[in-house]
Write a protein that holds these residues in place. Sequence first.
Motif, short mmCIF file in Angstrom:
data_model
loop_
_atom_site.label_atom_id
_atom_site.label_comp_id
_atom_site.label_asym_id
_atom_site.label_seq_id
_atom_site.Cartn_x
_atom_site.Cartn_y
_atom_site.Cartn_z
N SER A 31 0.84 -1.19 0.00
CA SER A 31 0.00 0.00 0.00
C SER A 31 0.87 1.24 0.00
O SER A 31 1.92 1.28 0.65
N SER A 32 0.44 2.28 -0.74
CA SER A 32 1.18 3.53 -0.78
C SER A 32 1.01 4.28 0.53
O SER A 32 0.08 4.01 1.31
N SER A 33 1.90 5.24 0.75
CA SER A 33 1.82 6.03 1.98
C SER A 33 0.52 6.83 2.04
O SER A 33 -0.05 7.05 3.10
N LYS A 34 0.03 7.24 0.86
CA LYS A 34 -1.23 8.00 0.83
C LYS A 34 -2.40 7.13 1.25
O LYS A 34 -3.26 7.56 2.04
N SER A 35 -2.44 5.89 0.74
CA SER A 35 -3.55 5.01 1.10
C SER A 35 -3.48 4.60 2.57
O SER A 35 -4.49 4.47 3.25
N VAL A 36 -2.25 4.42 3.10
CA VAL A 36 -2.09 4.09 4.51
C VAL A 36 -2.59 5.24 5.38
O VAL A 36 -3.29 5.03 6.38
N SER A 37 -2.23 6.48 4.99
CA SER A 37 -2.69 7.66 5.75
C SER A 37 -4.22 7.74 5.74
O SER A 37 -4.84 8.09 6.75
N LYS A 38 -4.81 7.41 4.61
CA LYS A 38 -6.27 7.45 4.49
C LYS A 38 -6.90 6.41 5.42
O LYS A 38 -7.86 6.69 6.14
N MET A 39 -6.36 5.20 5.40
CA MET A 39 -6.90 4.14 6.26
C MET A 39 -6.72 4.49 7.73
O MET A 39 -7.63 4.24 8.54
N LEU A 74 -13.91 2.74 5.55
CA LEU A 74 -12.70 1.95 5.38
C LEU A 74 -12.97 0.77 4.45
O LEU A 74 -12.17 0.47 3.55
N ARG A 75 -14.09 0.09 4.65
CA ARG A 75 -14.44 -1.06 3.82
C ARG A 75 -14.58 -0.65 2.35
O ARG A 75 -14.07 -1.32 1.45
N ASP A 83 -1.79 -7.44 4.82
CA ASP A 83 -0.43 -7.14 4.39
C ASP A 83 0.02 -5.73 4.75
O ASP A 83 1.16 -5.35 4.49
N VAL A 84 -0.88 -4.93 5.32
CA VAL A 84 -0.53 -3.54 5.65
C VAL A 84 0.31 -3.51 6.93
O VAL A 84 -0.11 -4.02 7.96
#
Length: 360
Positions: free
Chosen positions: A2-10, A22-23, A35-36
């Motif tokens: 996962s990209s840093s942007k998607s991780v920040s969003k989650m 989130l879902r 896997d995150v």
Amino acid sequence: MSSSKSVSKMKRYIEEDRPRRLRTYVKKHHIQLCDVTLNKGRNLLHYCCKYGSGATMKYLISEGVYCIVQDSSMNTPLHLALDRALRLEEEGESALTTQCKYMKNYHLYMLLAGDSYTEMILPLIERFPGSLDMRNKAGETCRSLLHTLVQKRESAKGNEVHTAFTHSEFFVVRVYDFMSYETENETYNDWADRIREEFYARKRAQSQQYQRTETGRKNSKRKHSDSGQPEDEELKNARAKMRKKYEENRQKDKEMDVLKKRMKYEQRYRKLLDCDSIHMLGFDDIPWPCTKGQENDMTVLFEGMDRTEVGYKKYLRDQQIRWHPDKFMQRFGQYLDSADKDRIVQRVTVLSQNLNKLVT
């Protein structure tokens, strides 16, 4: 990966405890939650337990996110959930000793600690009872932290102000179910099965009781309607009491919800201040009091506070300084994304004006 942007969003959805968002986001971007990996070797369950996001935690468990992952300090998600519950207990106790002495805040802190048990700790223990005896680098097991939590609850029980929490005796009773486990009498699997059965049996009993009550109420109403006779005075009084109790519970739930939002807001702000290197800040990266719109900012900040108390005035003054446009720009101006800068400054100005209106 996962990209840093998607991780920040989650992470933001987890902090705000929004499992549906989130879902949807995970499904749209085809993200494998298992896997995150976050910093310090933590997974998303660690993050849920750190911020007390119970609904999101249940969603992650249902998606198969592993509950017995240890971070760089050997802490499991259960360790972090217990640490949070203990911290809430301590903050509740400190509310009695500070000069503001918010009795209402004390009650809410303690209710939040109880929520941490029923929403976070209990599901994790029932899912993976073996995590109770896992140690972190400090040598602490989840069982020892649980024992400390029970002791704090019992010591608070003798306090006169804590009598408002007699309805939460479930907390101590259920914890002792876990603490009194003896290996010579039953295996872990037997013990886990017993605890799970007791938990769901109680849930079924509550559901059945509610259904019986509703059925009786509807039948009684239909009977009086068919006969054309006025309702019995005793029934009217019972309904009046039920309505009053419902309103009281709804008010408590409202206060609890506001306090949770206020605590999450303060956590987001402290997290931004404690960050070693602040990246460019967009509009959604600013720790606004309310994430759903500026019209609810004042509700999150001051709902339930007594305006005559010294603590209220001090908190108001702190917020005025925090959101003063000049002070805000001195602190964060250089990090604001140029695309969102005007929008951010506009909301900061409105927020500052609304805070100034509260000064009498």
